[in-house]
Design an enzyme around this catalytic site. Sequence first.
Site, PDB file in Angstrom:
ATOM      1  CD  GLU A   1      -2.598  -1.786   0.160  1.00 57.29           C
ATOM      2  OE1 GLU A   1      -2.882  -0.896  -0.793  1.00 57.29           O
ATOM      3  OE2 GLU A   1      -2.530  -2.758  -0.072  1.00 57.29           O
ATOM      4  N   GLY A   2       1.967   1.004  -0.611  1.00 59.41           N
ATOM      5  CA  GLY A   2       2.632   2.342  -0.818  1.00 59.41           C
ATOM      6  C   GLY A   2       3.855   2.080   0.261  1.00 59.41           C
TER       7      GLY A   2
END
Length: 566
Positions: free
Chosen positions: A426-427
């Site tokens: 997620e990043g």
Amino acid sequence: MPYRAPVSETCFLLDHVVGFSAVQATERFAEATSDTVQAVLTEAGKMCEEVMAPVQRNGDLHPAVLENGVVRCSPGYAEAYRAIAEGGWVAITADPEYGGMGLPLTVATAVNEMMSGACLALQLNPLLTQGQIEALEHHADEEMKALYLPRLISGEWAGTMNLTEPQAGSDVGALSSRATDNGDGTYAVTGQKIYISWGDNDFVENICHLVLARLPDAPAGTKGISLFMVPKFIPDENGNPGVANSLKVVSLEHKMGLHGSPTCVMSYEGATGWMVGEPGGGMKAMFTMMNNARLGVGGEGVGAAEGAYQHALAFANERKQGKNPYDTIIGHADVRRMLATMKAEIFTARAIALDCAVAIDMGRATGEAEWQARAAFLTPIAKAFGTDTGCEVSSMGVQVHGGMGYVEESGAAQYYRDVRVTAIYEGTNGIQAMDMVGRKLMDGGEVAGRLLDEIEAEAEAAKAALPDLAEAVWQAAETLRETTEWLVARPMPERFGTAVPYLRAFARVLGGHYHLRAAMADRDGVHGRLARFYITRLLPEHTGLLAHVRAEDAALMAISPDDLAA
């Protein structure tokens, strides 16, 4: 070693540290009384201990496999998933209109963390479905909601998100998947996606893929991306899984950990999909799911850390080595230091995650921009520090085991191997830090300043009872304030090379704040003693981190690629 869900510690944080009473006081969440929350956490904890924890090793030793195009999951996973679904644990925050519990995200964050500590590989499945539920609640039309939400909420169907492509990782705007209008309200989606967690399984009726793709006339970059619902089986007129869609699992990734979680390469070959939201609104809709997942992944780091800590603590209490008053290695000062560090860091990371969840709940319940801004600021810290804590604590857990930690039969290494990817999910944590010093400081540091005001005011009030600890927290917050003001004055590109130490320093100071609150509520108990350990031994790290932040950017970029290769 049996897993023990940290229900009492979570309740202590809710009652004394993160201000959950404000959420309970809102009209939207008035039914989330302390008794209700205690009962929910107790039942969830029991499920984690009795159902999920026993299949933790199965997933590692007997990974998911792809056989003739069908994913076969690890032994016991199907039964454990049914317990999750039937207990309603997929649907904690979902809209009651479609069968959800409608409870605060704070409660879901606590439950998901416990599930992660019990079996992280399996917990990923409902976490993804929860994110999809939220995305559909916000962006889908009523017809799609009526079809998909009840089945996702019940756990009959499961959800995924499909962003990454071989040439488009963090640069999502570079994706090449295409969607063409079929003229009947559906689209033909074509492309390949990689790293799709739980892209398939053999224990739900249908897999619902949210897929980012580009319409033929769409502009380049993220503004040209739309979002599509592409189910494994196309629902028939009664909403039941019908004919197979034109998609398949090409292969499963061979990973460092999370062997029980099938990470798929997915191929869409003119698959039938339905647009979610507006054309070109794909990133907006997907970010709803991703922001949910960022806090959730931070909680996964905390859960894995808790599991690793319990594993190490049990070993330290049993392992006899050397002479000391306790007869086991827990009597050795360095082992005690490692275990105390693990416990103190878990407390900090858990408090940050729950505080972030409280802010999200308050933003939803009140609509107040100040709460929403606080939630946005805390999200990258919760994600990055939570997952860093998972990695560091699980690594320390291996160290506590000594040589046995490096032997797979001990089970210590699995926690580290499983949690390591959460710092990438997620990043990456570097991207979280860049978001923090970039977007989150675009207000000139206003939100950061309000947080620091809160920390300093409470530290000032605590000086009468705990003068040395309160003074240390106040001074740390003031030093962080000065560096924040300095950073805000820097050109944006010059902030990025120091973003990671800045986020870490902010987490350190928040940790001092939460530990001080805990000490004020439990001055002569374990939380008072743990606060003294954290504030005197770990909080001082903020000084070195902030020195790193203020170091000249030119010195970093002067190290050329040739220098690195020399």
